[in-house]
Design a protein around this motif. Structure first.
Motif, PDB file in Angstrom:
ATOM      1  N   THR A   1       2.795   3.264  -6.125  1.00 55.74           N
ATOM      2  CA  THR A   1       1.559   2.486  -6.087  1.00 55.74           C
ATOM      3  C   THR A   1       1.440   1.678  -7.366  1.00 55.74           C
ATOM      4  OG1 THR A   1      -0.835   2.625  -5.705  1.00 55.74           O
ATOM      5  CG2 THR A   1       0.147   4.342  -7.087  1.00 55.74           C
TER       6      THR A   1
ATOM      7  N   SER B   1      -0.570   1.195 -10.766  1.00 54.71           N
ATOM      8  CA  SER B   1      -1.357   2.080 -11.620  1.00 54.71           C
ATOM      9  C   SER B   1      -2.808   1.642 -11.737  1.00 54.71           C
ATOM     10  CB  SER B   1      -0.715   2.175 -13.015  1.00 54.71           C
ATOM     11  OG  SER B   1      -0.608   0.899 -13.615  1.00 54.71           O
ATOM     12  N   GLU B   2      -3.016   0.317 -11.679  1.00 56.29           N
ATOM     13  CA  GLU B   2      -4.395  -0.166 -11.820  1.00 56.29           C
ATOM     14  C   GLU B   2      -5.298   0.398 -10.729  1.00 56.29           C
ATOM     15  OE1 GLU B   2      -4.325  -4.386 -11.792  1.00 56.29           O
ATOM     16  OE2 GLU B   2      -3.312  -4.582 -13.734  1.00 56.29           O
ATOM     17  N   LYS B   3      -4.750   0.635  -9.552  1.00 56.10           N
ATOM     18  CA  LYS B   3      -5.570   1.124  -8.432  1.00 56.10           C
ATOM     19  C   LYS B   3      -5.969   2.581  -8.606  1.00 56.10           C
ATOM     20  CE  LYS B   3      -3.726  -2.088  -4.990  1.00 56.10           C
ATOM     21  NZ  LYS B   3      -3.185  -2.248  -3.631  1.00 56.10           N
ATOM     22  N   THR B   4      -5.395   3.244  -9.597  1.00 62.09           N
ATOM     23  CA  THR B   4      -5.700   4.665  -9.800  1.00 62.09           C
ATOM     24  C   THR B   4      -6.685   4.885 -10.935  1.00 62.09           C
ATOM     25  OG1 THR B   4      -3.962   5.107 -11.441  1.00 62.09           O
ATOM     26  CG2 THR B   4      -3.334   5.163  -9.103  1.00 62.09           C
TER      27      THR B   4
ATOM     28  N   ILE C   1     -10.130   8.908  -5.553  1.00 60.50           N
ATOM     29  CA  ILE C   1      -9.911   7.528  -5.099  1.00 60.50           C
ATOM     30  C   ILE C   1      -9.003   7.578  -3.883  1.00 60.50           C
ATOM     31  CG2 ILE C   1      -8.829   5.308  -5.660  1.00 60.50           C
ATOM     32  CD1 ILE C   1      -9.753   5.674  -8.524  1.00 60.50           C
TER      33      ILE C   1
ATOM     34  N   LEU D   1      -6.427   5.886  -1.172  1.00 64.16           N
ATOM     35  CA  LEU D   1      -5.423   4.829  -1.075  1.00 64.16           C
ATOM     36  C   LEU D   1      -4.917   4.762   0.352  1.00 64.16           C
ATOM     37  CD1 LEU D   1      -3.352   5.640  -4.315  1.00 64.16           C
ATOM     38  CD2 LEU D   1      -5.191   3.953  -4.073  1.00 64.16           C
TER      39      LEU D   1
ATOM     40  N   LYS E   1      -0.814  -0.712   2.145  1.00 55.98           N
ATOM     41  CA  LYS E   1      -1.721  -1.624   1.450  1.00 55.98           C
ATOM     42  C   LYS E   1      -1.751  -1.280  -0.031  1.00 55.98           C
ATOM     43  CE  LYS E   1      -6.583  -2.892   0.971  1.00 55.98           C
ATOM     44  NZ  LYS E   1      -7.982  -2.584   1.376  1.00 55.98           N
ATOM     45  N   ASP E   2      -2.023  -0.002  -0.295  1.00 57.97           N
ATOM     46  CA  ASP E   2      -2.107   0.452  -1.677  1.00 57.97           C
ATOM     47  C   ASP E   2      -0.857   1.218  -2.137  1.00 57.97           C
ATOM     48  OD1 ASP E   2      -4.827  -0.470  -1.905  1.00 57.97           O
ATOM     49  OD2 ASP E   2      -5.430   1.311  -0.766  1.00 57.97           O
ATOM     50  N   TYR E   3      -0.099   1.696  -1.171  1.00 56.11           N
ATOM     51  CA  TYR E   3       1.070   2.502  -1.558  1.00 56.11           C
ATOM     52  C   TYR E   3       2.108   2.506  -0.458  1.00 56.11           C
ATOM     53  CZ  TYR E   3      -0.381   6.344   1.548  1.00 56.11           C
ATOM     54  OH  TYR E   3      -0.718   7.095   2.646  1.00 56.11           O
TER      55      TYR E   3
END
Length: 638
Positions: free
Chosen positions: A66, A68-71, A80, A82, A86-88
């Motif tokens: 994924t 890192s910013e999305k975590t 969070i 995911l 899309k995200d991973y």
């Protein structure tokens, strides 16, 4: 033909320097081989990686890749979610990481919330759980240098770096010419005077171990023209030629003349012992080494000179052997004329290494088998006293020496059986025995030079065994007796007892050839005890002065008609196919300091001593009563 004389008596290092200077630069050849065939070979060029390893950014874990910013912000209180694709994306260990992602979260840190959804409770950092390109090996990185001996791990690194072919030095072809009219091949029928050629097979193994290619020629008899022809042929076909035997000053030693006639004999005779008659020559620009026929001399010349020659062809600098400091258990004499190499048996007694010299005869092959290391005594040194601390070059691992029970004392074939079973059953411990007689064992125990001492010492006043001797000679130490066996001693004679030997009185017949045991042995004491009772003078016994150090050696002398009889144990007689006239039963026990009783290797020895497997072997040998085997008796101080 008159005997030759040595052409030189160089000091060892001077001889080697002189010879290699005359040889000049060795003409080395190289070849290309598959990387995976390179084990033990020496690189002729540096090896650089052709690709990076890994050559792509790869996952170091099973999980999801994924961004890192999305975590950021994920925690135990703030999960969070995911969404897959899309995200991973799901990745396994070793999978490539898509360029849009920069971290991997382990599957153990995921909470699955749906078919294509997960929640996380820890934030990830950039490049977490990712193996970046070149993390292990970077393209164009040096993997191994020139003149490097390739190890298994090197092969893996080179293949990982995309290197499938490497340049190595060619293995030198080493010709081995056994000479001697008396030599026969292994397995050939033997007649008196024949000698089995085993040296050349030892040479082959050494050459192979050191990285050369051995080429053994057929045995050449002691004929000048045949030896010369063999040397001429081998010097054309091989890079190095080794000629075994024919290097001393005997009437039929033609090797020096053959080398001189075909090329240059640079060295003949070096001030070393064993190995003095070594020859070093050059024929067809190839090194020719004349190696003495005695196996111990041959071993040291191979190790000192032939090994160095092979290393020169391979551009390999061999590592120096490991060394330990050890205390000499007895005096070692040396000639002022020679640089001596003395085979040593090592033990770790208490908290120090002790070293005992082995048989120093140049033909004592078993001294090489038994040796743990080598003591070098420089030229012009007369000898070294017992108790001197000396440096020993090791032939055995230190760990093996520390796991060895040192056994010095009386001989019996069952000691070899115990040694074999101990190592077979544990895979770790060894038993090393030296047969110096019961009194020698008592002395070694007193001087803390052994762990155990097998003894069978008859008290001539009481008729009892062993305990009185320990009280008398080791009065200040706590000693235990480990009961071993009761065994039958008697006369060993040829089948059907052709001389009708019945008892000790037969020894008064001077036509009967007796073979004795060494002074200090229990068997010798038993003999002297009975001679004294019968008023028989030892000097009137033919062969009383001839001494052997084991029961098997005595039995072998009788079996080969070198003697008519000798005292020994029943099992030795049976092993050698002899008849046996019983004399007495005796107690063969093991003396040991109490401080060693708790050592794990001694406990394992006791376990073997009391095992059914050991008892079955004793039954097979015959002549033993093991009803008290393993029983421990504390000897009160004298």
């Amino acid at each position: 033909m008159l005997q030759n004389v040595y052409l030189s008596n160089y000091e060892l290092n001077e001889a080697i320097d002189t010879y290699f200077e005359r040889l000049g630069t060795i003409n080395k050849s190289t070849e290309k081989i598959n990387t995976w065939d390179g084990l033990g070979r020496v690189t002729a060029q540096p090896v650089y990686s052709l690709i990076s390893s890994p050559h792509y950014n790869s996952s170091a874990m099973d999980g999801i890749a994924t961004l890192s910013e999305k975590t950021f912000g994920a925690s135990e209180r703030n999960h969070i979610e995911l969404i897959e694709n899309k995200d991973y994306v799901v990745v396994d260990t070793g999978d490539p990481i898509p360029k849009e992602f920069d971290c991997v979260i382990m599957v153990e840190d995921l909470i699955r919330t749906g078919k294509n959804k997960v929640k996380i409770y820890n934030a990830a950092i950039p490049w977490q759980n990712i193996r970046p390109i070149g993390e292990d090996i970077v393209e164009s990185q040096l993997i191994v240098p020139t003149n490097h001996k390739i190890r298994p791990v090197d092969i893996g690194a080179m293949i990982a770096g995309g290197v499938n072919e490497i340049s190595v030095y060619k293995k030198p072809m080493v010709g081995i010419i056994p000479t001697g009219t008396e030599l026969v091949e292994p397995g050939a029928p033997l007649k008196v005077g024949d000698i089995i050629d085993f040296n050349s097979r030892v040479f082959m193994s050494q050459v192979d171990e050191w990285g050369g290619i051995p080429k053994r020629y057929e045995i050449v008899k002691d004929d000048y023209d045949e030896i010369k022809s063999a040397v001429k042929r081998a010097s054309k076909e091989c890079d190095i030629v080794l000629i075994n035997a024919g290097s001393s000053a005997g009437r039929e030693d033609y090797t020096s003349s053959a080398i001189s006639d075909l090329g240059d004999l640079i060295i003949h005779g070096v001030a070393i012992k064993p190995g003095k008659p070594v020859m070093m020559g050059i024929v067809n620009n190839k090194p020719i080494i004349g190696i003495p026929g005695y196996p111990v001399s041959a071993y040291f010349i191979m190790d000192i000179i032939a090994k160095r020659l092979i290393n020169e062809y391979l551009s390999y600098k061999a590592q120096m052997p490991s060394t330990v400091m050890a205390t000499l258990t007895r005096r070692v004499m040396s000639s002022l004329k020679y640089h001596e190499f003395v085979r040593m048996k090592l033990g770790y007694i208490g908290d120090k290494f002790v070293a005992a010299p082995l048989s120093r005869g140049a033909g004592a092959t078993m001294s090489l088998v038994k040796a743990d290391g080598v003591l070098e005594i420089p030229q012009h040194v007369e000898g070294l006293e017992a108790g001197t601390e000396v440096k020993i070059s090791l032939m055995t691992k230190v760990s093996d020496i520390k796991n060895t029970i040192v056994c010095i004392g009386s001989h019996d074939p069952i000691i070899d059986t115990l040694s074999d079973m101990l190592h077979k059953n544990t895979g770790k411990y060894f038993l090393s025995s030296a047969h110096v007689g019961s009194m020698g064992g008592i002395t070694a125990l007193k001087n803390e030079e052994t762990h155990i001492a097998p003894i069978h010492l008859l008290d001539m006043d009481t008729g009892e065994y062993n305990i009185s001797y320990i009280k008398k000679y080791i009065p200040d130490k706590d000693i235990c007796i480990i009961k071993c066996v009761k065994r039958i001693q008697g006369f060993m004679v040829r089948k059907e007892n052709p001389l009708n030997i019945k008892d000790f009185t037969a020894l008064q017949d001077k036509s009967i050839r007796f073979v004795n045991r060494q002074r200090g042995s229990g068997t010798r004491l038993l003999l002297d005890y009975n001679l004294k009772k019968l008023n028989i003078e030892p000097r009137n016994i033919t062969g009383y002065q001839r001494e052997e150090f084991t029961h098997l050696a005595v039995a072998a002398a009788v079996a080969n008609d070198d003697a008519d009889c000798g005292l020994g144990v029943y099992s030795a007689a049976i092993l050698m196919g002899l008849d046996f006239i019983p004399v007495c039963n005796e107690e063969y026990d093991i003396a040991i300091s109490q401080e060693y009783m708790e050592q794990p290797m001694i406990k394992e020895l006791l376990s073997v001593l009391k095992s059914r497997e050991f008892f079955d072997k004793l039954d097979e040998l015959g002549g033993y009563d093991y009803s008290e085997a393993g029983k421990i008796i504390d000897v009160e101080r004298g």
